[in-house]
Design a protein around this motif. Structure first.
Motif, short mmCIF file in Angstrom:
data_model
loop_
_atom_site.label_atom_id
_atom_site.label_comp_id
_atom_site.label_asym_id
_atom_site.label_seq_id
_atom_site.Cartn_x
_atom_site.Cartn_y
_atom_site.Cartn_z
N UNK A 21 14.96 -14.50 34.88
CA UNK A 21 13.86 -14.14 33.95
C UNK A 21 13.67 -12.61 33.94
N UNK A 22 13.11 -12.19 35.02
CA UNK A 22 12.78 -10.67 34.94
C UNK A 22 13.70 -9.87 34.63
N UNK A 23 14.90 -9.99 35.44
CA UNK A 23 16.05 -9.08 34.91
C UNK A 23 16.42 -9.19 33.57
N UNK A 24 16.42 -10.32 33.11
CA UNK A 24 16.90 -10.54 31.97
C UNK A 24 16.17 -9.74 30.77
N UNK A 25 14.75 -9.82 30.93
CA UNK A 25 13.77 -9.09 30.07
C UNK A 25 13.93 -7.48 30.29
N UNK A 26 14.36 -7.05 31.47
CA UNK A 26 14.25 -5.57 31.55
C UNK A 26 15.69 -5.13 31.08
N UNK A 27 16.84 -5.98 31.05
CA UNK A 27 18.21 -5.53 30.61
C UNK A 27 18.18 -5.56 29.16
N UNK A 28 17.41 -6.45 28.42
CA UNK A 28 17.30 -6.56 26.90
C UNK A 28 16.41 -5.38 26.44
N UNK A 29 15.25 -5.30 27.23
CA UNK A 29 14.65 -4.05 26.96
C UNK A 29 15.18 -2.72 26.82
N UNK A 30 15.83 -2.58 27.81
CA UNK A 30 16.81 -1.33 28.08
C UNK A 30 17.59 -1.31 26.75
N UNK A 31 18.26 -2.23 26.61
CA UNK A 31 19.53 -2.46 25.40
C UNK A 31 18.76 -2.17 24.06
N UNK A 32 17.55 -2.55 23.89
CA UNK A 32 16.66 -2.24 22.69
C UNK A 32 16.65 -0.96 22.57
N UNK A 33 15.82 -0.18 23.49
CA UNK A 33 15.64 1.28 23.57
C UNK A 33 17.15 1.95 23.14
N UNK A 34 18.08 1.60 23.85
CA UNK A 34 19.24 2.30 23.59
C UNK A 34 19.66 2.11 22.06
N UNK A 35 19.52 1.14 21.42
CA UNK A 35 19.71 0.78 20.31
C UNK A 35 18.87 1.68 19.12
N UNK A 36 17.65 1.73 19.50
CA UNK A 36 16.66 2.50 18.62
C UNK A 36 16.99 3.79 18.84
N UNK A 37 17.49 4.35 19.92
CA UNK A 37 18.06 5.79 19.95
C UNK A 37 19.01 6.22 18.98
#
Length: 676
Positions: free
Chosen positions: A397-413
């Motif tokens: 759960x925790x690692x998934x949340x972190x990976x998706x949050x990082x992916x979201x920030x990359x997409x926003x950039x």
């Protein structure tokens, strides 16, 4: 029977079957269900079957203050009554659902909602008035109330002393009137003006703009459009350009403009002037009539129709008066919008919500049946397997949340990189136009419209932010599905209990209350359903992001001046002196740079909210699966301790038919939602 009516009838049948299934489930001691929660689900399905199927269109009513929106709403739903209170007075009086007068009337957002034959609601007569205060949820005031009481809660000139004593000093955020036997299957939003001075009202109105399927712009037949209405119509044009939502133009009150002028009724001159006004200001690039304008203003008189109804009740023939009112023509145009797609979309939303509810109740039943069909010899192995999968899901759960949050920030950039060129693009399209005029109201309006068009074309271009963001969101979706497969053990071979279900992007977590406090996050959720995006994905992210990246484009009510199409606040100090005008032109150009910065910030906020909806859906999906694993592990342990196969066989016999019926309902709801 039309296509929409056929789908509605099929859905009503399915909802009735669903209600029966839930009630049957509540009678099963073997199925662990919270009694109160199950009763709430039964009530929700009942409400969907009656209320939701009674509303197939959301209509935003717009116009300047005292344009006659409230009066027209009452007429559209057949709730406007004419009373000849004095034999010497041919004018008589009118009463309707919402308060209306010649003075500015609507003090807060108001909504009229059809509820069909919902047995839990007494919405007879003038309907059931519900009020939301700033310190509470909805409060029911009463049914078929006198107009003065309704006005005391929702009208600017209402007397607060006509309220209940305990409500006199409370602040009203919005009112809602529920009605039965409505003429139209439409929810009608009465929105007070283009910009509310109240921040809470402004946010509620933004939600209504996002939720609306179409708009009716209302203006009085006694006077033509003026520059004072340009700002609101400009905002409406921006919203139309982004979402494609239809606008119906209505010239109301033609009964008060029948005097002869220039050889015809005065209202016909106003109609022609208004149509020319729209054509002049909103013609498309090719010079033809823009889709925004459509057929122009439709003349109507709700008063004439109400008077005809009263006369007919007294046995008098008034066929001509009813026809001249034009009200049936307006209703037919709204019904055409229902048939052209809005009705289908609402029915799909009802089907999807019901499917979400049934799936939540069906999963534990299926898991119980599966667990009790396992042979005694396999119990130990299945217990170990389920425990291992539960541990894997918890640790992921925790690692998934972190990976998706990082992916979201990359997409926003990636999505915001094109904004580096936005100011230059706007200057290229606007600077010459700014230099060609004196920045009077008409000139500023022309600049604003050009800015909307320039921004939209840039936003959805091959390398525009909306297009880039569509690709990034699809990558985030793919990443979430991959992580879910790994966390849920979907890569396992052979049969297993608690089989993982795929993430259904059309069934994201339930949205926030669309009529409560608003945020960008909740507005994204609302708009996702109103621009034909079933969830945060479904191929429409580019259109959705274009709509939401700038509040003054997508949700123009009360938009800040700093937004990308904000009106240039050039004051009345502009005189004939060229130096003053040039300073104003330079200031307008400087604003473009600030607007481009604000556009980028707005885009980032909306993109982050949209991506967060997807992440929330993934996390909720994982959490639901973990709950299923916990419940199944408990079932297995009970069987290991009891080793009573007879009891298991009896349980399967009782629950297997219920599980199968639930599975069939889910499948039929999915098929209905997927109809072409």
């Amino acid at each position: 029977m039309t296509g929409v009516e056929e789908i509605r009838d099929d859905l009503a049948r399915l909802l009735g079957r669903c209600e029966t299934w839930l009630e049957t489930l509540g009678n099963q001691d073997d199925a662990p269900q919270d009694v109160d929660e199950l009763a709430a689900d039964v009530a929700r399905v009942c409400s969907l079957r009656t209320r939701a199927l009674s509303t197939l269109l959301n209509v935003g009513m717009l116009g300047r203050q005292s344009a006659g929106k409230s009066f027209l709403i009452s007429g559209l739903q057949g709730r406007l009554e004419y009373w000849l209170v004095d034999d010497d007075d041919d004018e008589g009086e009118y009463t309707g659902i919402l308060p209306s007068s010649a003075n500015p009337t609507t003090a807060c957002p108001s909504t009229v909602v059809p509820v069909g034959d919902d047995p839990s609601v007494n919405a007879s007569g003038r309907g059931l008035l519900r009020v939301k205060f700033d310190d509470s949820d909805w409060v029911e005031i009463g049914t078929d109330l006198p107009p003065a009481v309704v006005a005391s809660y929702g009208a600017a000139d209402g007397k607060v002393t006509d309220r209940r004593r305990e409500h006199i000093n409370r602040r009203v955020l919005e009112i809602e009137v529920l009605i039965s036997d409505a003429l139209l299957p439409a929810k009608l939003f009465d929105l007070p003006g283009s910009e509310s001075p109240d921040g809470d009202h402004d946010l509620i109105m933004r939600g209504a703009w996002a939720e609306a399927d179409c708009f009716i712009y209302v203006t009085q037949a006694t006077s033509a459009l003026t520059v004072n209405e340009l700002a609101l119509i400009r905002d409406l044009y921006a919203h139309h350009l982004q979402t494609g939502k239809r606008v119906l133009w209505v010239l109301t009150g033609i009964d008060r403009a029948t005097q002869r002028e220039h050889g015809q009724a005065a209202w016909r001159n106003v109609q022609a002037t208004n149509n020319d006004y729209l054509r002049t200001h909103f013609a498309d690039a090719g010079g033809g009539l823009a889709a925004f304008v459509g057929e122009g203003f439709l003349p109507v008189s709700a008063a004439w129709e109400a008077k005809a109804t009263a006369e007919e009740a007294n046995g008098n023939a008034t066929r001509n008066l009813r026809q001249r009112s034009g009200m049936d023509v307006l209703r037919d145009r709204l019904r055409q919008l229902v048939e052209s797609g809005a009705g289908d979309r609402h029915l799909v939303q009802v089907a999807d919500e019901t499917r979400r509810l049934v799936r939540r109740r069906h999963r534990p039943i299926r898991d119980i049946v599966d667990a009790h069909q396992v042979s005694v010899d396999e119990l130990a192995a299945q217990q170990a397997a389920v425990a291992e999968r539960l541990e894997r899901a918890a640790s992921s759960a925790e690692s998934m949340r972190t990976e998706l949050a990082d992916e979201l920030e990359r997409g926003i950039r990636a999505g915001q990189r094109p904004f580096a060129d936005l100011a230059q693009e706007l200057h290229r399209g606007l600077d010459q136009l700014i230099d060609e005029g004196k920045l009077d109201v008409e000139h500023v309006h022309e600049i604003d419209i050009r800015q909307v068009q320039t921004y939209t074309q840039w936003m959805v271009g091959p390398d525009g932010p909306a297009t880039v963001w569509q690709r990034q969101l699809e990558q985030l979706d793919a990443k979430g599905r991959t992580l879910l497969r790994l966390a849920l053990g979907d890569d396992a071979t052979g049969s297993q209990l608690v089989s993982p279900e795929p993430l259904d992007s059309r069934l994201p977590p339930p949205p926030a209350d669309a009529r409560g406090a608003m945020s960008v996050y909740s507005l994204v959720q609302i708009a996702a359903g109103t621009v034909t995006v079933a969830g945060p994905l479904a191929g429409g992210a580019a259109a959705l992001m274009t709509s939401l990246s700038l509040a003054s484009i997508a949700l123009p009510v009360g938009a800040a001046v700093a937004a990308a199409i904000g009106i240039a606040k050039i004051t009345n100090v502009l005189k004939e002196r060229e130096s003053v005008i040039q300073k104003a032109r330079n200031e307008r150009k400087r604003m473009i740079d600030e607007q481009a910065k604000q556009a980028r910030a707005d885009f980032v906020e909306a993109a982050r909210s949209q991506g967060q909806i997807l992440i929330d859906a993934v996390e909720e999906h994982l959490e639901q699966h973990r709950a299923r694993l916990h419940a199944t592990l408990a079932q297995i342990m009970d069987r290991v301790d009891a080793e009573d196969t007879v009891a298991s066989r009896e349980l399967v016999t009782r629950l297997a038919p219920i599980e199968q019926t639930g599975r069939e309902i889910i499948g039929e709801l999915r098929d209905l939602a997927d109809r072409p």
